[in-house]
Structures are given as C-alpha cells and as structure tokens.
Scaffold this active site. Structure first.
Site, PDB file in Angstrom:
ATOM      1  N   ASP A  15       8.109  -8.327   4.069  1.00 10.64           N
ATOM      2  CA  ASP A  15       8.052  -7.748   5.415  1.00 10.64           C
ATOM      3  C   ASP A  15       8.877  -8.525   6.424  1.00 10.64           C
ATOM      4  O   ASP A  15       8.571  -8.532   7.622  1.00 10.64           O
ATOM      5  CB  ASP A  15       6.596  -7.641   5.912  1.00 10.64           C
ATOM      6  CG  ASP A  15       5.705  -6.937   4.921  1.00 10.64           C
ATOM      7  OD1 ASP A  15       6.135  -5.898   4.402  1.00 10.64           O
ATOM      8  OD2 ASP A  15       4.600  -7.432   4.639  1.00 10.64           O
ATOM      9  N   LYS A  18      14.051  -6.831   5.901  1.00  7.40           N
ATOM     10  CA  LYS A  18      15.246  -6.705   5.058  1.00  7.40           C
ATOM     11  C   LYS A  18      15.946  -5.363   5.284  1.00  7.40           C
ATOM     12  O   LYS A  18      17.172  -5.310   5.347  1.00  7.40           O
ATOM     13  CB  LYS A  18      14.862  -6.840   3.581  1.00  7.40           C
ATOM     14  CG  LYS A  18      14.334  -8.214   3.225  1.00  7.40           C
ATOM     15  CD  LYS A  18      13.791  -8.267   1.813  1.00  7.40           C
ATOM     16  CE  LYS A  18      12.501  -7.511   1.625  1.00  7.40           C
ATOM     17  NZ  LYS A  18      11.305  -8.090   2.252  1.00  7.40           N
ATOM     18  N   LYS A  20      16.186  -3.478   7.894  1.00  9.91           N
ATOM     19  CA  LYS A  20      17.009  -3.456   9.112  1.00  9.91           C
ATOM     20  C   LYS A  20      18.332  -4.200   8.886  1.00  9.91           C
ATOM     21  O   LYS A  20      19.396  -3.699   9.253  1.00  9.91           O
ATOM     22  CB  LYS A  20      16.254  -4.090  10.286  1.00  9.91           C
ATOM     23  CG  LYS A  20      17.192  -4.255  11.454  1.00  9.91           C
ATOM     24  CD  LYS A  20      16.647  -4.857  12.708  1.00  9.91           C
ATOM     25  CE  LYS A  20      17.854  -5.205  13.589  1.00  9.91           C
ATOM     26  NZ  LYS A  20      17.547  -5.541  14.950  1.00  9.91           N
ATOM     27  N   ASN A  40       5.899  -0.388  -3.748  1.00 11.92           N
ATOM     28  CA  ASN A  40       5.084  -1.362  -2.985  1.00 11.92           C
ATOM     29  C   ASN A  40       5.868  -1.816  -1.761  1.00 11.92           C
ATOM     30  O   ASN A  40       5.308  -2.314  -0.794  1.00 11.92           O
ATOM     31  CB  ASN A  40       4.685  -2.570  -3.861  1.00 11.92           C
ATOM     32  CG  ASN A  40       5.836  -3.178  -4.642  1.00 11.92           C
ATOM     33  OD1 ASN A  40       6.932  -2.635  -4.689  1.00 11.92           O
ATOM     34  ND2 ASN A  40       5.586  -4.310  -5.261  1.00 11.92           N
ATOM     35  N   GLY A  42       8.268  -1.398   1.636  1.00 14.32           N
ATOM     36  CA  GLY A  42       8.406  -0.451   2.744  1.00 14.32           C
ATOM     37  C   GLY A  42       9.478  -0.982   3.668  1.00 14.32           C
ATOM     38  O   GLY A  42       9.226  -1.876   4.462  1.00 14.32           O
ATOM     39  N   HIS A  43      10.692  -0.490   3.519  1.00 17.77           N
ATOM     40  CA  HIS A  43      11.799  -0.995   4.334  1.00 17.77           C
ATOM     41  C   HIS A  43      12.015  -0.082   5.532  1.00 17.77           C
ATOM     42  O   HIS A  43      12.313   1.098   5.376  1.00 17.77           O
ATOM     43  CB  HIS A  43      13.062  -1.132   3.480  1.00 17.77           C
ATOM     44  CG  HIS A  43      12.933  -2.221   2.454  1.00 17.77           C
ATOM     45  ND1 HIS A  43      13.911  -2.546   1.563  1.00 17.77           N
ATOM     46  CD2 HIS A  43      11.927  -3.095   2.224  1.00 17.77           C
ATOM     47  CE1 HIS A  43      13.498  -3.559   0.809  1.00 17.77           C
ATOM     48  NE2 HIS A  43      12.292  -3.899   1.197  1.00 17.77           N
ATOM     49  N   ARG A 145       6.748  -4.039 -23.954  1.00 15.86           N
ATOM     50  CA  ARG A 145       7.631  -3.171 -24.743  1.00 15.86           C
ATOM     51  C   ARG A 145       7.026  -1.803 -25.047  1.00 15.86           C
ATOM     52  O   ARG A 145       7.214  -1.219 -26.099  1.00 15.86           O
ATOM     53  CB  ARG A 145       8.063  -3.880 -26.035  1.00 15.86           C
ATOM     54  CG  ARG A 145       8.905  -5.109 -25.726  1.00 15.86           C
ATOM     55  CD  ARG A 145       8.905  -6.108 -26.803  1.00 15.86           C
ATOM     56  NE  ARG A 145       7.584  -6.695 -26.963  1.00 15.86           N
ATOM     57  CZ  ARG A 145       7.274  -7.598 -27.878  1.00 15.86           C
ATOM     58  NH1 ARG A 145       8.189  -8.006 -28.727  1.00 15.86           N
ATOM     59  NH2 ARG A 145       6.069  -8.100 -27.949  1.00 15.86           N
ATOM     60  N   GLN A 224      10.004  -7.264  -1.282  1.00 16.84           N
ATOM     61  CA  GLN A 224       8.989  -8.318  -1.157  1.00 16.84           C
ATOM     62  C   GLN A 224       9.673  -9.628  -0.713  1.00 16.84           C
ATOM     63  O   GLN A 224      10.675  -9.568  -0.025  1.00 16.84           O
ATOM     64  CB  GLN A 224       8.196  -8.511  -2.460  1.00 16.84           C
ATOM     65  CG  GLN A 224       7.288  -7.330  -2.807  1.00 16.84           C
ATOM     66  CD  GLN A 224       8.006  -6.197  -3.508  1.00 16.84           C
ATOM     67  OE1 GLN A 224       8.727  -6.422  -4.465  1.00 16.84           O
ATOM     68  NE2 GLN A 224       7.812  -4.987  -3.066  1.00 16.84           N
ATOM     69  N   THR A 300       3.703   0.233   4.149  1.00 18.37           N
ATOM     70  CA  THR A 300       3.335   1.007   2.965  1.00 18.37           C
ATOM     71  C   THR A 300       1.844   1.338   2.978  1.00 18.37           C
ATOM     72  O   THR A 300       1.436   2.430   2.622  1.00 18.37           O
ATOM     73  CB  THR A 300       3.698   0.217   1.687  1.00 18.37           C
ATOM     74  OG1 THR A 300       5.108   0.060   1.664  1.00 18.37           O
ATOM     75  CG2 THR A 300       3.259   0.925   0.419  1.00 18.37           C
ATOM     76  N   THR A 301       1.009   0.379   3.396  1.00 13.91           N
ATOM     77  CA  THR A 301      -0.442   0.569   3.295  1.00 13.91           C
ATOM     78  C   THR A 301      -1.132   0.648   4.652  1.00 13.91           C
ATOM     79  O   THR A 301      -2.302   1.014   4.724  1.00 13.91           O
ATOM     80  CB  THR A 301      -1.071  -0.601   2.521  1.00 13.91           C
ATOM     81  OG1 THR A 301      -0.755  -1.814   3.230  1.00 13.91           O
ATOM     82  CG2 THR A 301      -0.545  -0.689   1.103  1.00 13.91           C
ATOM     83  N   GLY A 302      -0.434   0.263   5.729  1.00 13.25           N
ATOM     84  CA  GLY A 302      -1.042   0.267   7.068  1.00 13.25           C
ATOM     85  C   GLY A 302      -1.993  -0.899   7.297  1.00 13.25           C
ATOM     86  O   GLY A 302      -2.585  -1.029   8.370  1.00 13.25           O
ATOM     87  N   GLY A 409      14.964  -7.250  18.244  1.00 15.10           N
ATOM     88  CA  GLY A 409      14.170  -6.027  18.404  1.00 15.10           C
ATOM     89  C   GLY A 409      14.367  -5.173  17.176  1.00 15.10           C
ATOM     90  O   GLY A 409      15.270  -5.420  16.376  1.00 15.10           O
TER      91      GLY A 409
HETATM   92  P1  IMP Z   1       1.657  -5.335  -5.710  1.00 15.91           P
HETATM   93  O1  IMP Z   1       3.089  -5.717  -5.809  1.00 15.91           O
HETATM   94  O2  IMP Z   1       1.463  -3.986  -5.073  1.00 15.91           O
HETATM   95  O3  IMP Z   1       0.911  -5.469  -6.992  1.00 15.91           O
HETATM   96  O4  IMP Z   1       0.953  -6.370  -4.710  1.00 15.91           O
HETATM   97  C1  IMP Z   1       0.849  -7.748  -5.004  1.00 15.91           C
HETATM   98  C2  IMP Z   1       0.851  -8.570  -3.721  1.00 15.91           C
HETATM   99  O5  IMP Z   1       2.143  -8.493  -3.122  1.00 15.91           O
HETATM  100  C3  IMP Z   1      -0.147  -8.104  -2.650  1.00 15.91           C
HETATM  101  O6  IMP Z   1      -0.596  -9.227  -1.917  1.00 15.91           O
HETATM  102  C4  IMP Z   1       0.700  -7.213  -1.759  1.00 15.91           C
HETATM  103  O7  IMP Z   1       0.175  -7.125  -0.448  1.00 15.91           O
HETATM  104  C5  IMP Z   1       2.026  -7.951  -1.800  1.00 15.91           C
HETATM  105  N1  IMP Z   1       3.167  -7.067  -1.601  1.00 15.91           N
HETATM  106  C6  IMP Z   1       3.690  -6.192  -2.483  1.00 15.91           C
HETATM  107  N2  IMP Z   1       4.751  -5.570  -1.962  1.00 15.91           N
HETATM  108  C7  IMP Z   1       4.913  -6.060  -0.727  1.00 15.91           C
HETATM  109  C8  IMP Z   1       5.883  -5.833   0.294  1.00 15.91           C
HETATM  110  O8  IMP Z   1       6.825  -5.050   0.147  1.00 15.91           O
HETATM  111  N3  IMP Z   1       5.705  -6.553   1.434  1.00 15.91           N
HETATM  112  C9  IMP Z   1       4.714  -7.459   1.586  1.00 15.91           C
HETATM  113  N4  IMP Z   1       3.805  -7.711   0.659  1.00 15.91           N
HETATM  114  C10 IMP Z   1       3.907  -7.022  -0.490  1.00 15.91           C
END
Ligand code: IMP
Length: 425
Positions: A15, A18, A20, A40, A42-43, A145, A224, A300-302, A409
């Site tokens: 978060d 990246k 931007k 997972n 969210g850009h 595999r 990530q 992604t999750t709020g 910003g």
């Molecule tokens: P997973 O990758 O969804 O299995 O999550 C594993 C851990 O990585 C959790 O703590 C998530 O909150 C964190 N995580 C996964 N993807 C992101 C991301 O894009 N940004 C920030 N944290 C992430």
C-alpha cells in the site's frame, strides 16, 4: 541494442502507492509487467478527478501505446480480472488491445478461496489477516505441482484437470470444522473462464526477451511490499510470493543480469494491514490522525490500516534485499501540519542498539526514535519546505539512496521529481 528491465516495488508492508508511481512514469516505458501477487493487490490511480483501482491488470493500462503483461508469477482470478476489464471499458479503455497474459500464470479457483477462508478461520487469533482472495492456497498448489495454469485453458482436457484439482480441494476442505459453500461461485467462475480464454496468451518469457532485444523499455511492477515477502518478510505474517526484486526474475523469466534500476516506493510513515509485528505502530490518537488524513483503508478489503512512524531499519533492509537504486516517497502531504515528526532510526533488542532488522521482530524490538520538525502545506508549484527537505535528507543519509520522486497528493499531477543532494549520499 538490448535494454534492461527496471523494477518498481514496495519497500514496506504494501500500500505504498506503487500504482500511482507506475502510472506517472509509464510514459517512459513500452511495457509494464506484473510479476507476482494477484487480486490481493489494490493499485489505486487518480487522474482527471477519477479514481481507478486495479487488482490484476498492470498500472500502465491507461496509457496509449503501452503494452501490459501479466507475468507467470501472478495468480489470476478470472472473475475479478473480468470485473476489472469491465470497469476499464466503462472508463473508455479497451484492455484487449493492451494486455497479454503469460501462459505459465496460475489460476485461482473458487475452492482456493474457500481453502483460504477455512485456513484463516481455523487459525483463530493466530490468523494472518489474509485478503481471502485464495492467494496462499493457489501458490501452495503451484509449488506442490498441482496448479491449474492459463496454458491449460488451451488443452482439450482442461475440464478434467479442473475436476481433479477440485476433488483434491474438496477432500482438504473436509478436514476443517467449518463448511464453505464454494459451489455457489462455480458457475460464475466457469463463465468468466470462457471469457478469459478470448484474451491473448503468450509465452511471456520469450515475448519479453524479444521486447528487450528490440530495445523496448520494460518496467516490472511489484505488488504488496518487501516486508510481506515469503522469504524475507515478517514470516508467517506475509503473503505467499516473492515481492522483492528477485521475484521479477522468476515472475517474468528475466535473468538477474538484465535487471536495471530498482525503484523502492515508501510512505513518509508506515502502514500495515492484517496481522503481524509492526514495531513503530501508533496505537493512540496520532495513529488515528494519520489514518484519517491518509485515508488509510484497504483498497481491496476496506479494512482500516494500522499506522505508525517511518521505520528506517526496515527501510534499510528493503534497500539491501532489493538493491534499491532510487527511492520514491509517498504521502508527504499526510504529515503536513504536524509540529514534530518521529523517525525510528534504531531498534533496541535485548538492551543492545542495532539498525538491523532482526530475525524476529515480534514484541522483542523496541524502536528508538529521533524527533524532527514538521512542515506545512505542500504544493507542486513551490520548492519543498525546509522541514520536509531535511526529513528526506535524513532518509537519504540512512539508506544511502537518493529520493528522486516525492508525491504530494493522490493525483497523477501531484508529483515532484527531485534532484537528490549529492552531499547526503
Ligand atoms: P494474502 O496475500 O491475501 O494471503 O494476505 C497475507 C497478508 O498480506 C495479510 O496481512 C494481508 O493483509 C497482506 N496483504 C496482501 N496483499 C496486500 C496488499 O496488496 N497490500 C497490503 N497488504 C497486503
């Protein structure tokens, strides 16, 4: 003339912003390639007053004449992918012309998501705080595999392969106490698969090799962050892929000798979403103040993100592991107006002062801070205020890497390119 692949990645817990930065620097590249992670991520990109969130599709998708590649290291959920495609179509972007998908990339099945949920529920308080997108179980099948790949969609026995994997997953799900109704998602997933099949699949390692040999500039876009890396992050509270620069080699099929610049993105403070250690976390009012000012809620999750001061030992670790050649500092504006700002320069571990990230940072690490003066409002049309310039020089002196971009910003336009002061390096 053959060119190199530049890598852009997160230097903290994800978060960092990246999306931007990729969007801002894309005009300098012909190809933007995602190399790991999946939905997972969210850009977020903001321009012309509109916000766009990408999960699977690279952040170069809005720029004409740029090709976007989903590399072999990425895991793809067809349903989420097509939701992104539809949102982009509404925004006037025809993804089909600008996107290629690597045949070696793995698919996330509805049963992978159910297994993710079952595993997290089973862990109770020890849960990782996964985004529940099925990331972990999909990478487990990859290394085990058993995985189901994009290239399998071109095989006649595709349905049989899917059924074999689903049967295995059903047996695994039977080991958990809680039942997860994944069947309700199957029809939508299979429909999405049919649509996905109409996109362009390539042997992306060969395609990239051709691009580089033709002198095309390629940017690898990480997802990530370094401290969520499966090997070097705060294990087990990590994601299931290599988020570090080495991941760009395995996630795209590019040799280490072909990597060029490594751009590390970090926020002026730290955030983390999900469980796991976070030495500089602010559990009081200042943390809440940063959360509100920085709108620190997962794209992604709020979920609310945990907030804390900048952690230099962790940032230096990220610089070392990734070979970061330049840094980009995000969200400097969020700290505007604070009288003083704290920066963690060292940790105290068993009474000893260290600037190294130890093997275990769970509760055993006490951050040691220095306090610096804050700064006022920021504007891209003016020079950086003295307080912020001094803050950046502190970071450059500690990491020995120049901070070349400062984001003031969320909008594409609120970005400043900076000449680092050579004396600090
Ligand atoms: P997973 O990758 O969804 O299995 O999550 C594993 C851990 O990585 C959790 O703590 C998530 O909150 C964190 N995580 C996964 N993807 C992101 C991301 O894009 N940004 C920030 N944290 C992430």
């Amino acid at each position: 003339m053959t060119t190199r692949v530049d890598v852009l990645l997160g230097a903290q817990w994800g978060d960092e912003g990246k999306g931007k930065v990729v969007d801002v620097i894309t005009p300098g590249y012909s190809v933007i390639a995602r190399f790991q992670g999946g939905p997972n991520a969210g850009h977020t990109l903001i321009f012309d007053g509109k916000k766009h969130v990408l999960h699977t599709i690279p952040s170069g998708i809005f720029r004409e004449g740029v090709m976007n590649l989903v590399g072999n290291g990425v895991v793809i959920d067809p349903v989420i992918f097509l939701r992104e495609v539809d949102a982009l179509a509404k925004a006037g972007v025809d993804v089909r012309d600008r996107l290629l998908i690597g045949r070696r990339a793995h698919l996330i099945l509805p049963t992978h998501r159910a297994l993710d949920a079952a595993s997290e529920a089973d862990q109770g308080k020890e849960k990782i705080g996964s985004t529940l997108k099925g990331i972990g179980p999909t990478y487990m099948d990859k290394t085990g595999r058993n995985g189901f790949r994009i290239g399998d969609l071109e095989r006649a026995d595709m349905k049989d392969r899917y059924q074999v994997l689903v049967r295995k997953h059903e047996r695994l799900l039977g080991l958990y106490n809680e039942a997860f109704d994944w069947k309700q998602h199957e029809a939508e997933w299979l429909d999405a698969l049919e649509r996905l099949k109409t996109y362009r699949f390539v042997d992306s390692e060969h395609w990239l090799d051709e691009q580089l040999n033709a002198g095309k500039k390629v940017l690898a876009e990480g997802a990530q962050g370094t401290l969520l890396d499966i090997d070097f992050g705060t294990y087990p509270f990590v994601t299931s892929s290599n988020t570090i620069s080495a991941g760009a080699c395995t996630g795209l099929g590019v040799a280490p000798s072909r990597i060029g610049r490594v751009i590390g993105i970090f926020k002026a403070y730290c955030t983390r979403v999900g469980s796991g250690p976070f030495p500089t976390e602010l559990l009081e009012e200042t943390g809440e103040q940063i959360r509100q000012a920085g709108r620190e809620f997962g794209s992604t999750t709020g979920r609310p993100r945990r907030c804390g001061w900048l952690d230099l030992p962790a940032l230096k670790y990220a610089v070392m592991i990734n070979g970061v050649s330049e840094l980009a500092m995000m969200k400097a504006d969020v700290l505007s107006g604070m009288e003083t700002i704290r920066v963690c320069t060292h940790y105290r571990v068993n009474g000893q002062l260290t600037d190294r990230l130890p093997y275990d940072i769970t509760g055993t690490v006490e951050p040691v801070y220095t306090t610096v003066p804050g700064w006022g409002e920021l504007s891209v049309n003016e020079a950086l205020p003295n307080g912020l310039e001094a803050y950046i020089r502190t970071i450059e002196a500690a990491t020995r890497v120049p901070v070349k971009l400062v984001s003031l910003g969320p909008d594409r336009a609120e970005t400043l390119m900076r000449e680092a002061a050579a004396a600090t390096l």
